[in-house]
Structures are given as structure tokens and as C-alpha cells.
Design a protein around this motif. Sequence first.
Motif, short mmCIF file in Angstrom:
data_model
loop_
_atom_site.label_atom_id
_atom_site.label_comp_id
_atom_site.label_asym_id
_atom_site.label_seq_id
_atom_site.Cartn_x
_atom_site.Cartn_y
_atom_site.Cartn_z
N LEU A 185 0.87 -1.23 -0.11
CA LEU A 185 0.05 0.01 -0.01
C LEU A 185 1.05 1.32 -0.15
O LEU A 185 0.56 2.33 -0.77
N ALA A 186 1.85 1.31 0.93
CA ALA A 186 2.87 2.53 0.75
C ALA A 186 3.65 2.53 -0.66
O ALA A 186 3.99 3.65 -1.11
N GLY A 187 3.89 1.27 -1.21
CA GLY A 187 4.41 1.36 -2.41
C GLY A 187 3.71 1.90 -3.51
O GLY A 187 4.02 2.69 -4.45
N LEU A 188 2.29 1.51 -3.35
CA LEU A 188 1.44 2.10 -4.36
C LEU A 188 1.49 3.95 -4.36
O LEU A 188 1.29 4.38 -5.13
N THR A 189 1.31 4.22 -3.07
CA THR A 189 1.25 5.49 -2.82
C THR A 189 2.47 6.17 -3.42
O THR A 189 2.72 7.38 -4.02
N ALA A 190 3.88 5.83 -3.10
CA ALA A 190 4.91 6.35 -3.15
C ALA A 190 5.19 6.49 -4.70
O ALA A 190 5.98 7.26 -5.24
N THR A 191 4.65 5.45 -5.46
CA THR A 191 4.95 5.46 -7.00
C THR A 191 4.44 6.89 -7.68
O THR A 191 5.14 7.04 -8.67
N PHE A 192 3.34 7.40 -7.03
CA PHE A 192 3.01 8.63 -7.63
C PHE A 192 4.18 9.75 -7.59
O PHE A 192 4.38 10.44 -8.41
N PHE A 193 4.95 9.88 -6.28
CA PHE A 193 6.04 10.53 -6.28
C PHE A 193 7.20 10.32 -7.12
O PHE A 193 8.01 11.02 -7.26
N ALA A 194 7.24 9.02 -6.94
CA ALA A 194 8.50 8.32 -7.78
C ALA A 194 8.26 8.81 -9.35
O ALA A 194 9.42 8.96 -10.07
N SER A 195 7.16 8.85 -9.85
CA SER A 195 7.05 9.01 -11.20
C SER A 195 7.41 10.53 -11.55
O SER A 195 8.07 10.90 -12.50
N TYR A 196 7.36 11.80 -10.42
CA TYR A 196 7.78 13.03 -10.54
C TYR A 196 9.29 13.15 -10.48
O TYR A 196 9.82 13.66 -11.26
N THR A 197 9.87 12.30 -9.38
CA THR A 197 11.37 12.36 -9.23
C THR A 197 11.94 11.74 -10.41
O THR A 197 12.95 12.11 -10.92
N THR A 198 11.67 10.76 -10.99
CA THR A 198 12.02 10.03 -12.20
C THR A 198 12.32 10.80 -13.06
O THR A 198 13.28 10.85 -13.89
N ARG A 199 11.26 11.85 -13.46
CA ARG A 199 11.23 12.55 -14.52
C ARG A 199 12.02 13.79 -14.19
O ARG A 199 12.82 14.31 -14.94
N ARG A 200 11.86 14.59 -13.12
CA ARG A 200 12.42 15.82 -12.83
C ARG A 200 13.87 15.79 -12.24
O ARG A 200 14.82 16.50 -12.35
N VAL A 236 10.21 0.29 -2.37
CA VAL A 236 9.69 -0.36 -3.41
C VAL A 236 9.08 0.43 -4.51
O VAL A 236 9.21 0.39 -5.70
N GLY A 237 8.23 1.43 -3.96
CA GLY A 237 7.60 2.39 -5.08
C GLY A 237 8.62 3.10 -5.73
O GLY A 237 8.50 3.24 -7.15
N PHE A 238 9.51 3.55 -5.20
CA PHE A 238 10.54 4.33 -5.89
C PHE A 238 11.43 3.86 -6.90
O PHE A 238 11.77 3.82 -8.06
N ALA A 239 11.72 2.35 -6.27
CA ALA A 239 12.70 1.30 -7.27
C ALA A 239 12.11 0.89 -8.35
O ALA A 239 12.48 0.47 -9.42
N ASN A 240 10.72 0.27 -7.90
CA ASN A 240 9.98 -0.16 -9.24
C ASN A 240 9.63 0.69 -10.31
O ASN A 240 9.47 0.27 -11.44
N GLN A 241 9.69 2.04 -9.98
CA GLN A 241 9.48 3.20 -10.95
C GLN A 241 10.79 3.50 -11.60
O GLN A 241 11.00 3.49 -12.77
N ALA A 242 11.95 3.47 -11.02
CA ALA A 242 13.13 3.80 -11.60
C ALA A 242 14.05 2.72 -12.10
O ALA A 242 14.53 3.17 -13.19
#
Length: 523
Positions: A92-107, A148-154
Amino acid sequence: MAGGGLAVAAAGGVEFEAKITPIVIISCIMAATGGLMFGYDVGVSGGVTAMPDFLKKFFPVVYRKTLEGELDSNYCKYDNQGLQLFTSSLYLAGLTATFFASYTTRRLGRRLTMLIAGVFFIIGVIFNAAAQDLAMLIVGRILLGCGVGFANQAVPVFLSEIAPTRIRGGLNILFQLNVTIGILFANLVNYGTAQIEGGWGWRLSLGLAGIPAGLLTLGALLVVDTPNSLIERGKLEEGKAVLKRIRGTDNVEPEYLELVEASRIAKEIKHPFRNLLMRKNRPQLIIAVALQFFQQFTGINAIMFYAPVLFSTLGFKNDASLYSAVITGAVNVLSTVVSIYSVDKLGRRILLLEAGVQMFIAQVVIAIILGLKVTDTSDNLGTGFAVLVVIMICTFVSAFAWSWGPLGWLIPSETFPLETRSAGQSVTVCINLLFTFIIAQAFLSMLCHFKYGIFLFFSSWVFVMSIFVWFLVPETKNIPIEEMTERVWKKHWLWKRFMDDDEFNAPDDFAKKNGFADHPSQL
């Protein structure tokens, strides 16, 4: 020095000069340790929740239920919402973190996002290993979930962008391979720490997650960011210099110019998520969402999360249940290697369909054995049936590991065009983590109420998803991304209805019309 030479395919059939350089291999191995951390998190939770000392400290109600003479039902030994929350809170935390990770991955870039993931992992490990109460334990799992959210995105984006085209598929599955190695490593650790006297073995299990967490953090500090990310953030000269390093040649001008142009075009897409909902993009979106849903409803994560608990429920003693989980973990690793070698030779559809048949049969056999031998008050499987259950679970795990495991991620990554790839990746990760959370939170309660029927429940979904693949998932083997529309979608009996030419309007489709849609710069 270069490790070998090959050509990187460009849009329109142009071949870019490239070599398999040591920096590419080392960077990809380091980045893929994010999968090692994810896999360890998946595997370790089931092992510690089967340890009596852990249960006695954090879940005394469950502990008392597992004691001899206090069982209402073998299938309900571990039915506890708090125990399930310990496992599921991470996702559940990973799901939430994914939205922030999408931004950091791009920016901020792929590399810095992986570093953030590593820091979250390390802090989460400290909280879990030092936990004094349930609240501290859950906070640790939430921090791990953020990692997990940040790692799975990046990490998958990093792997796709830094790898030469012809080995991109294999290096991408390297992430999934590391997930399976992490699960096996966790099972081996749990087997060893369960033997420790004094009641602190579970702390060692949770604390050793610091090893893959440290590797990911160290890797993020040492690797270079991708040329795509640097160019995307306006660092053109630095991006060109990195491109020369990772390709092992100074002749990078054609690829560099395409990266610059692809980045410029992608920036013209102001609303990628809105673009994702356009009629022409619905086939890719439907398939990506369906694959993530079906991947979880095969029941694989229920088995991976709770393998020791599941084996204990079936009558295996504590050591035997952990040992059986180690066996399934090893099968998981070896079968993922099979996928690396077969996915580009046999194709995606044949692997998915063959695995569907294999998983269906295995789960039905398990359900029949449990229905006959494991009742509410009797769990005497006998040696022969116990061995057969382990074999059937290994049969199921192997099929998943060479098909729905890696292909659930690979197919969406190669079907979304450039203009929707970033949004498509976010949706894919979010849907996967959402249903991972649902299964993790519900499985032990489902096992209590469905009993052996839980395997019939999952097998029915395996049947449904195999029908879905047969009719609706096209073969994408060896087809360049920029040619997907003409060679795949416009020739499919159903999806061609969504490919009306008048739907392709600039600027959203400018990239596709001009041959830039095959580049991974905006995954």
C-alpha cells in the motif's frame, strides 16, 4: 574496454553503433539490486510470520491459536488482520510512493530516484530489526514500501534506457531475476534464523535486508544517470558524454540527435494521462491493466508471501515448512532464467498459454489433495501426499516464473508508444501494487473461509486469463515499437477497430508519425 559489439536499432531501420561496454553491464547489475531488495521483502515476511517467537511478541492471539489444542481449524491458524497488515502495508505504501516516484524519475533523474529508494530501504530495515511493538514494525514496513515504489518506478526505466537495444529484453528481465533471487535468499535466511535459540532470529531475518538495501544505495551512488534522463533535464553535453561512455564509441551523433528530438517531442505532450485514455491507446491500456490484475490473481504472491505459513497450515512442521519454501524459491530462480533464454525465441503468447495450462492443472491437483487429506482438525498429509503437494507448488511456481512473472512487465513496456509510455508505466506499477496489496491483505482470511477451495478460486482465474491471452493479447516478439500500430494493432481482429487514422492528431502523435516512438526516453 568494450566487452563486445552490436548495433542498436533506431527508428526507421537505422542501426546505431554500440558495444556492450563494462559500464553498461555493471550499471545494470547494480540497478537490478532493486529487484533483490523487493524480492527479499516478499520472501522474508512469510518466514518470520511462521516463527513462534515473532508471533508471541507481536501477534499473541495468533500464537495461542497455533498452540496444540487451541485450533479451531487448520486453515484458520493465521487468520488475523494485523498479521496480514504486516505484509500488505508495504505494498500500500509502495502504491502511494509510485506517484511521487514518477515525478522524481522525470525531474530529478533515474539515478537519484534509485538513491532515494535505497535510503527508504535502509531506514525501514532499521525500524523493523529494532521493532519493540507492532506500530514500529508497521512503520518499518511502510518505509520499505516507499522504497519499493521508488525502485519499481526507476529501476526498469534505467535498465531499458542504458542497455543496447538487442539485449534490452534480457537485461530488463534481470530485474525480475533479482526479485526471485531475493525471495530465495530470504527463504534461506529464514531457514537458518529459525534455528537460533533465544527468540531473536526474526530480528536477524529482518535486519539482513540491509544487505540488498546497501547494494542498491551503493549502486545508485556509483552508476551514471541515463543519457535520456540527462537530455530530458536539459543537460545536453553531459548526456552526450555519457552516451559515448555507455556505447563505447565516439560515433553517437545519430542516436544523440534522436534522443534530443524525442525529448523535445515528448515535452509537447502536456497531458500524458489524458492522452492515455484516447481511443487509439485503449488496447495497450486494457492489456497492461489486465496483465497486472491477472498476474496477482494467479495466486503467486499468496504463495510467495506466505509459503512457510501455507506449508505449516498443510501440516508441515516449522523447519519442514521453511525448507519447502526454500525449494520453491530455488525453482522460481531457475525458471526465470528459462524465460530470459526463451522469451525472444518462442514468443510471448506461447509462454503465457503453456503456463496457463500448467498452473491450472497444478492448482486443481493441490485442491483435490487438500480436500481429501486436510480437514479442519486433521492435517495428516502423509509423506507421499506432502511430497506431491510440494511438487505441484513447484510446478505452479516454475510456470509463473517463465511467463506471467516477467512478461507481465515486459509486454506493457514494449507496447506503449513514446507519448504515453511514462503514464503507462505509472498505471502499470500502480495496478500491480494495488492488487498485490489486496491479495496480501486478504489471503489468510480467504484461506480460512475457502479452505482448499482457495486453489480452485485461483485456478479459475488462471483459466479466465488464458482465454484473455488467446483472444486479445497479440504477439509482440521481435517487432519494433514504432511498427506496433501497423504490424500488430491494425491487424488484430478486435484492436484494429480502435486504430482509426483520424484519431492520430498532432502533437500527441507527432512522435509516432516521425519515427521516434520506439525510443525508451520517456518510459
